[in-house]
Scaffold this motif. Structure first.
Motif, PDB file in Angstrom:
ATOM      1  N   GLY A 174     -41.051  -2.399  37.069  1.00  0.00           N
ATOM      2  CA  GLY A 174     -41.495  -3.611  36.377  1.00  0.00           C
ATOM      3  C   GLY A 174     -40.020  -4.503  36.587  1.00  0.00           C
ATOM      4  O   GLY A 174     -39.027  -4.051  37.062  1.00  0.00           O
ATOM      5  N   ILE A 175     -40.388  -5.843  35.829  1.00  0.00           N
ATOM      6  CA  ILE A 175     -39.410  -6.501  35.940  1.00  0.00           C
ATOM      7  C   ILE A 175     -39.239  -7.509  34.912  1.00  0.00           C
ATOM      8  O   ILE A 175     -40.531  -7.799  34.146  1.00  0.00           O
ATOM      9  CB  ILE A 175     -39.223  -7.746  37.064  1.00  0.00           C
ATOM     10  N   GLU A 176     -38.109  -8.006  34.073  1.00  0.00           N
ATOM     11  CA  GLU A 176     -38.141  -8.973  32.879  1.00  0.00           C
ATOM     12  C   GLU A 176     -37.097 -10.008  33.372  1.00  0.00           C
ATOM     13  O   GLU A 176     -36.049  -9.611  34.025  1.00  0.00           O
ATOM     14  CB  GLU A 176     -37.447  -8.085  31.587  1.00  0.00           C
ATOM     15  N   VAL A 189     -33.859  -8.581  34.923  1.00  0.00           N
ATOM     16  CA  VAL A 189     -33.726  -6.936  34.996  1.00  0.00           C
ATOM     17  C   VAL A 189     -34.736  -6.401  35.662  1.00  0.00           C
ATOM     18  O   VAL A 189     -35.906  -6.778  35.466  1.00  0.00           O
ATOM     19  CB  VAL A 189     -33.491  -6.435  33.558  1.00  0.00           C
ATOM     20  N   SER A 190     -34.829  -5.638  36.825  1.00  0.00           N
ATOM     21  CA  SER A 190     -35.772  -4.996  37.501  1.00  0.00           C
ATOM     22  C   SER A 190     -35.372  -3.636  37.273  1.00  0.00           C
ATOM     23  O   SER A 190     -34.587  -3.197  37.070  1.00  0.00           O
ATOM     24  CB  SER A 190     -35.954  -5.194  39.082  1.00  0.00           C
ATOM     25  N   TYR A 191     -36.839  -2.668  37.134  1.00  0.00           N
ATOM     26  CA  TYR A 191     -36.411  -1.305  36.877  1.00  0.00           C
ATOM     27  C   TYR A 191     -37.080  -0.532  37.944  1.00  0.00           C
ATOM     28  O   TYR A 191     -38.095  -0.927  38.637  1.00  0.00           O
ATOM     29  CB  TYR A 191     -37.379  -0.855  35.502  1.00  0.00           C
ATOM     30  N   TRP A 192     -36.500   0.724  38.246  1.00  0.00           N
ATOM     31  CA  TRP A 192     -36.748   1.349  39.411  1.00  0.00           C
ATOM     32  C   TRP A 192     -36.793   3.001  39.078  1.00  0.00           C
ATOM     33  O   TRP A 192     -36.080   3.203  38.187  1.00  0.00           O
ATOM     34  CB  TRP A 192     -35.808   1.028  40.451  1.00  0.00           C
ATOM     35  N   THR A 231     -40.199  -6.495  26.728  1.00  0.00           N
ATOM     36  CA  THR A 231     -41.266  -5.950  27.757  1.00  0.00           C
ATOM     37  C   THR A 231     -42.573  -6.270  27.236  1.00  0.00           C
ATOM     38  O   THR A 231     -42.821  -6.684  25.963  1.00  0.00           O
ATOM     39  CB  THR A 231     -41.110  -4.274  27.594  1.00  0.00           C
ATOM     40  N   ARG A 232     -43.396  -6.122  28.055  1.00  0.00           N
ATOM     41  CA  ARG A 232     -45.047  -6.399  27.768  1.00  0.00           C
ATOM     42  C   ARG A 232     -45.252  -5.366  26.517  1.00  0.00           C
ATOM     43  O   ARG A 232     -46.407  -5.760  25.906  1.00  0.00           O
ATOM     44  CB  ARG A 232     -45.807  -6.564  28.988  1.00  0.00           C
ATOM     45  N   VAL A 233     -44.789  -4.315  26.403  1.00  0.00           N
ATOM     46  CA  VAL A 233     -45.153  -3.262  25.578  1.00  0.00           C
ATOM     47  C   VAL A 233     -44.591  -3.476  24.255  1.00  0.00           C
ATOM     48  O   VAL A 233     -44.745  -2.980  23.316  1.00  0.00           O
ATOM     49  CB  VAL A 233     -44.984  -1.803  26.105  1.00  0.00           C
ATOM     50  N   GLY A 234     -43.851  -4.414  24.127  1.00  0.00           N
ATOM     51  CA  GLY A 234     -43.449  -5.072  22.799  1.00  0.00           C
ATOM     52  C   GLY A 234     -42.057  -4.442  22.242  1.00  0.00           C
ATOM     53  O   GLY A 234     -41.643  -4.553  21.226  1.00  0.00           O
ATOM     54  N   TRP A 235     -41.402  -3.678  22.878  1.00  0.00           N
ATOM     55  CA  TRP A 235     -40.182  -3.186  22.301  1.00  0.00           C
ATOM     56  C   TRP A 235     -38.916  -4.117  22.718  1.00  0.00           C
ATOM     57  O   TRP A 235     -38.976  -4.896  23.767  1.00  0.00           O
ATOM     58  CB  TRP A 235     -39.945  -1.745  22.986  1.00  0.00           C
ATOM     59  N   CYS A 236     -38.021  -4.153  21.783  1.00  0.00           N
ATOM     60  CA  CYS A 236     -36.901  -5.255  21.854  1.00  0.00           C
ATOM     61  C   CYS A 236     -35.940  -4.512  23.095  1.00  0.00           C
ATOM     62  O   CYS A 236     -35.422  -3.564  22.996  1.00  0.00           O
ATOM     63  CB  CYS A 236     -36.295  -5.158  20.757  1.00  0.00           C
ATOM     64  N   PHE A 237     -35.770  -5.459  24.109  1.00  0.00           N
ATOM     65  CA  PHE A 237     -34.970  -5.108  25.115  1.00  0.00           C
ATOM     66  C   PHE A 237     -33.439  -5.573  24.924  1.00  0.00           C
ATOM     67  O   PHE A 237     -32.379  -4.916  25.176  1.00  0.00           O
ATOM     68  CB  PHE A 237     -35.368  -5.442  26.546  1.00  0.00           C
ATOM     69  N   MET A 238     -33.241  -6.796  24.762  1.00  0.00           N
ATOM     70  CA  MET A 238     -31.869  -7.389  24.493  1.00  0.00           C
ATOM     71  C   MET A 238     -31.712  -8.480  23.657  1.00  0.00           C
ATOM     72  O   MET A 238     -32.736  -9.409  23.760  1.00  0.00           O
ATOM     73  CB  MET A 238     -31.091  -7.498  25.818  1.00  0.00           C
ATOM     74  N   ARG A 239     -30.747  -8.853  22.966  1.00  0.00           N
ATOM     75  CA  ARG A 239     -30.738 -10.063  22.296  1.00  0.00           C
ATOM     76  C   ARG A 239     -29.377 -10.739  22.877  1.00  0.00           C
ATOM     77  O   ARG A 239     -28.201 -10.085  22.441  1.00  0.00           O
ATOM     78  CB  ARG A 239     -30.761  -9.804  21.034  1.00  0.00           C
ATOM     79  N   LEU A 240     -29.368 -11.852  23.324  1.00  0.00           N
ATOM     80  CA  LEU A 240     -28.180 -12.125  24.031  1.00  0.00           C
ATOM     81  C   LEU A 240     -27.565 -13.532  23.323  1.00  0.00           C
ATOM     82  O   LEU A 240     -28.474 -14.424  23.161  1.00  0.00           O
ATOM     83  CB  LEU A 240     -28.123 -12.206  25.461  1.00  0.00           C
ATOM     84  N   SER A 241     -26.316 -13.836  23.272  1.00  0.00           N
ATOM     85  CA  SER A 241     -26.049 -15.264  23.299  1.00  0.00           C
ATOM     86  C   SER A 241     -25.303 -15.510  24.599  1.00  0.00           C
ATOM     87  O   SER A 241     -24.422 -14.932  24.926  1.00  0.00           O
ATOM     88  CB  SER A 241     -24.748 -15.242  22.202  1.00  0.00           C
TER      89      SER A 241
END
Length: 143
Positions: free
Chosen positions: A41-43, A55-58, A118-128
């Motif tokens: 997938g990708i975000e 971010v792409s996932y492999w 992600t589409r499943v709702g978990w928090c991936f990153m919070r960035l400034s």
């Protein structure tokens, strides 16, 4: 997302002032990536000043290599270096754990923060983005 381990390809970039054709190419690359073995997938997020993180996932490093060497992706990379990006950095990371039960509170973020979830709702990153940009190392990028 599958259970770890899996791999994340993190592409941070600053868009140039010549975006013509970028959106169409990005959409086409996304469609091609979906067809490749090992794609998960990708975000992606981009701020108003053109700074983006994708971010792409492999499933494996071999799958990443297949994407990197795909003929149409190689063309997109060449055009991106010449036309679409002022600066960029690419990182590959092995994801050893994730926390799918984590809940993001989007209302607590200020305007200078962006969330990639992600589409499943978990928090991936919070960035400034200001903080991320301040850590970029100056200098010419690799050809």
């Amino acid at each position: 997302m599958p259970e770890p381990p899996y791999y994340a390809v993190i592409f941070a970039n600053q868009a140039s002032k010549t975006p013509e054709g970028y959106a169409e190419m990005a959409a086409a690359m996304g469609e091609i990536a979906k067809t490749l073995p090992g794609y998960i997938g990708i975000e992606s997020t981009r701020d108003a000043d053109g700074f983006a993180i994708t971010v792409s996932y492999w499933e494996s490093e071999e799958a990443i290599k297949g994407w990197r060497e795909h003929a149409k992706h190689a063309i997109a990379q060449k055009i991106g270096k010449e036309r679409w990006y002022e600066d960029y950095i690419l990182r590959v990371a092995k994801v050893e754990r994730h926390h799918p039960d984590r809940v993001c509170n989007f209302s607590t973020l200020s305007g200078s923060h962006r969330v990639c979830a992600t589409r499943v709702g978990w928090c991936f990153m919070r960035l400034s983005f200001d903080r991320v940009l301040s850590y970029r190392e100056p200098g010419p990028r690799a050809a």
